[in-house]
Design a protein around this motif. Structure first.
Motif, PDB file in Angstrom:
ATOM      1  N   SER A  77       0.823  -1.207   0.000  1.00 11.49           N
ATOM      2  CA  SER A  77       0.000   0.000   0.000  1.00 11.49           C
ATOM      3  C   SER A  77       0.861   1.263   0.000  1.00 11.49           C
ATOM      4  N   LYS A  78       0.660   2.113  -0.999  1.00 16.02           N
ATOM      5  CA  LYS A  78       1.363   3.398  -1.036  1.00 16.02           C
ATOM      6  C   LYS A  78       0.921   4.291   0.120  1.00 16.02           C
ATOM      7  N   PHE A  79      -0.376   4.168   0.465  1.00 15.23           N
ATOM      8  CA  PHE A  79      -0.923   4.975   1.554  1.00 15.23           C
ATOM      9  C   PHE A  79      -0.252   4.629   2.872  1.00 15.23           C
ATOM     10  N   GLU A  80      -0.133   3.327   3.152  1.00 22.39           N
ATOM     11  CA  GLU A  80       0.533   2.900   4.378  1.00 22.39           C
ATOM     12  C   GLU A  80       2.015   3.271   4.359  1.00 22.39           C
ATOM     13  N   ALA A  81       2.646   3.162   3.200  1.00 23.19           N
ATOM     14  CA  ALA A  81       4.074   3.480   3.094  1.00 23.19           C
ATOM     15  C   ALA A  81       4.339   4.946   3.410  1.00 23.19           C
ATOM     16  N   PRO A 122      -3.637   4.479  -8.185  1.00 24.27           N
ATOM     17  CA  PRO A 122      -3.913   3.237  -7.451  1.00 24.27           C
ATOM     18  C   PRO A 122      -3.104   3.168  -6.167  1.00 24.27           C
ATOM     19  N   ASP A 123      -3.729   2.660  -5.102  1.00 27.54           N
ATOM     20  CA  ASP A 123      -2.995   2.493  -3.850  1.00 27.54           C
ATOM     21  C   ASP A 123      -1.925   1.422  -3.999  1.00 27.54           C
ATOM     22  N   VAL A 124      -2.173   0.448  -4.853  1.00 32.59           N
ATOM     23  CA  VAL A 124      -1.188  -0.597  -5.154  1.00 32.59           C
ATOM     24  C   VAL A 124      -0.877  -0.524  -6.640  1.00 32.59           C
ATOM     25  N   GLY A 125       0.333  -0.190  -6.967  1.00 34.57           N
ATOM     26  CA  GLY A 125       0.714  -0.051  -8.376  1.00 34.57           C
ATOM     27  C   GLY A 125       2.140   0.440  -8.480  1.00 34.57           C
ATOM     28  N   GLU A 126       2.614   0.577  -9.710  1.00 35.80           N
ATOM     29  CA  GLU A 126       4.000   0.996  -9.919  1.00 35.80           C
ATOM     30  C   GLU A 126       4.173   1.606 -11.301  1.00 35.80           C
ATOM     31  N   ARG A 127       5.314   2.257 -11.486  1.00 36.26           N
ATOM     32  CA  ARG A 127       5.721   2.835 -12.767  1.00 36.26           C
ATOM     33  C   ARG A 127       4.727   3.854 -13.326  1.00 36.26           C
ATOM     34  N   GLY A 128       4.024   4.532 -12.452  1.00 36.15           N
ATOM     35  CA  GLY A 128       3.142   5.604 -12.889  1.00 36.15           C
ATOM     36  C   GLY A 128       1.859   5.169 -13.548  1.00 36.15           C
ATOM     37  N   LYS A 129       1.565   3.856 -13.528  1.00 39.02           N
ATOM     38  CA  LYS A 129       0.351   3.366 -14.176  1.00 39.02           C
ATOM     39  C   LYS A 129      -0.878   3.835 -13.400  1.00 39.02           C
ATOM     40  N   GLY A 130      -1.841   4.392 -14.120  1.00 39.98           N
ATOM     41  CA  GLY A 130      -3.086   4.823 -13.503  1.00 39.98           C
ATOM     42  C   GLY A 130      -3.022   6.173 -12.827  1.00 39.98           C
TER      43      GLY A 130
END
Length: 356
Positions: A77-81, A122-130
């Motif tokens: 989770s980016k939010f938790e991070a 997205p809360d879970v994602g990478e490389r700028g997708k979404g």
């Protein structure tokens, strides 16, 4: 789309400490930047397997950053991070779920003092997708309908002018903090010549022409003035056309001290990259002027290797070097705590991630 004026600068010789002398650095790219991602993913996979064998732990990466799910390699989770970091260094952010009633989502966004435009991702994602800049209620409704049943971050749009990727290492034994890599991110842009329209400038631009399907210009037939900078994207993501420039020569003891202060209350995050915004380069030395857009863990790349002057061989050496750093951190954190990082949970999380 934002339009601003910038003076034309000339230089007969450009080095990695003179990027600002280039009128448009986004015209540059190296020999491998647009090659297939597997050019690096395969070597990364091989290095990952080799360290897993060496440490006798398939999910060794989870031990690198114990405070992040899966060590921040995937499905975390980016939010938790970001919530491990001081509020003073974070943009106003709230978590929403696209399957919720739209009016409830709007109410939550409003109650947390968000205003258009804002960033959603997205809360879970990478490389700028979404990742998208949302201008109004209609755009938000369309975005959520196109991305059902997922959690998203609604994040304040930070208007600071410069974006950087700051790679950090925190020695889990000594606590010593270092910044081995600093990268300037310049979002996609074109420079006016006083004759060509924005659409024509995009078609004739070596980078922008690759991203035409992502560019939404309100005035494609507008003719910018000579040397006028036309910003085509507000974000410093490579998948949105940004160029990455190696600014590691600007790393200083003052900059490291600033990030040490930001990390004072942060535990269990030792390896990764902070994507930050500031108004100018010197602000990276002032913890009160740094805004963290995103926290990347074990999945973080030292993105200075994509700078235009780099070559593929240098990139491979860089990846190997950083995997060594990550492996040694994992080795220390696994000592006496191997059972804490359960491989069964890691595989379950991976399957869940791949199904998305």
């Amino acid at each position: 789309m934002e339009i601003e004026v910038k003076q034309s600068l000339e230089s007969s010789e450009i080095s990695t400490t003179d990027w600002d002398k280039l009128q448009d650095p986004t015209r540059m790219h190296n020999s491998f930047e647009f090659a297939h991602a597997w050019w690096f993913h395969i070597p990364m996979f091989v290095l990952g397997v080799s360290w897993a064998v060496r440490l006798r732990k398939a999910n060794f990466f989870a031990a690198v950053n114990p405070s992040l799910g899966n060590g921040g390699l995937y499905n975390y989770s980016k939010f938790e991070a970001q919530n491990h970091f001081p509020n003073a260094n974070l943009p106003n952010t709230c978590l929403i779920h696209s399957e919720e009633d739209f009016n409830m989502i709007l109410s939550r966004i409003k109650s947390q003092n968000h205003h258009f435009p804002f960033i959603i991702k997205p809360d879970v994602g990478e490389r700028g997708k979404g990742v998208k800049l949302i201008q109004d209620t209609e755009e938000l409704d369309i975005y959520l309908n196109e991305h059902p049943s997922e959690a998203y971050l609604v994040q304040e749009f930070i208007k600071k002018s410069q974006e950087y990727g700051v790679f950090f290492l925190k020695n889990p034994v000594t606590g010593e903090f270092s910044i081995p890599s600093l990268t300037r991110k310049i979002s996609l842009q074109v420079i006016g010549d006083g004759v060509s329209s924005i659409s024509e400038l995009i078609q004739n631009h070596p980078r922008a022409s690759r991203y035409q399907n992502l560019i939404q210009s309100s005035y494609p037939n507008h003719i910018p003035f000579q040397d006028e900078v036309v910003k085509l994207s507000p974000m410093g993501n490579h998948c949105k056309g940004a160029v990455f420039l190696d600014y590691s020569a600007y790393i200083s003891t003052e900059m490291i001290a600033a990030y040490e202060r930001i990390f004072e209350s942060v535990t269990g995050i030792n390896y990764g990259r902070l994507d930050v915004k500031v108004d100018e380069l010197s602000d990276l030395c002032d913890p009160e002027k740094i805004i963290i857009l995103e926290v990347n863990g074990a999945n973080a790349e030292p993105i200075h290797m994509y700078s235009p002057e780099k070559n593929y061989q240098e990139g491979l050496k860089t990846i190997n070097s950083y995997f060594q750093k990550m492996g040694m951190m994992a080795k220390h954190n696994l000592a006496g705590r191997r059972s804490q990082f359960k491989e069964r949970d890691t595989w379950r999380s991976l399957i869940q991630y791949l199904k998305k």
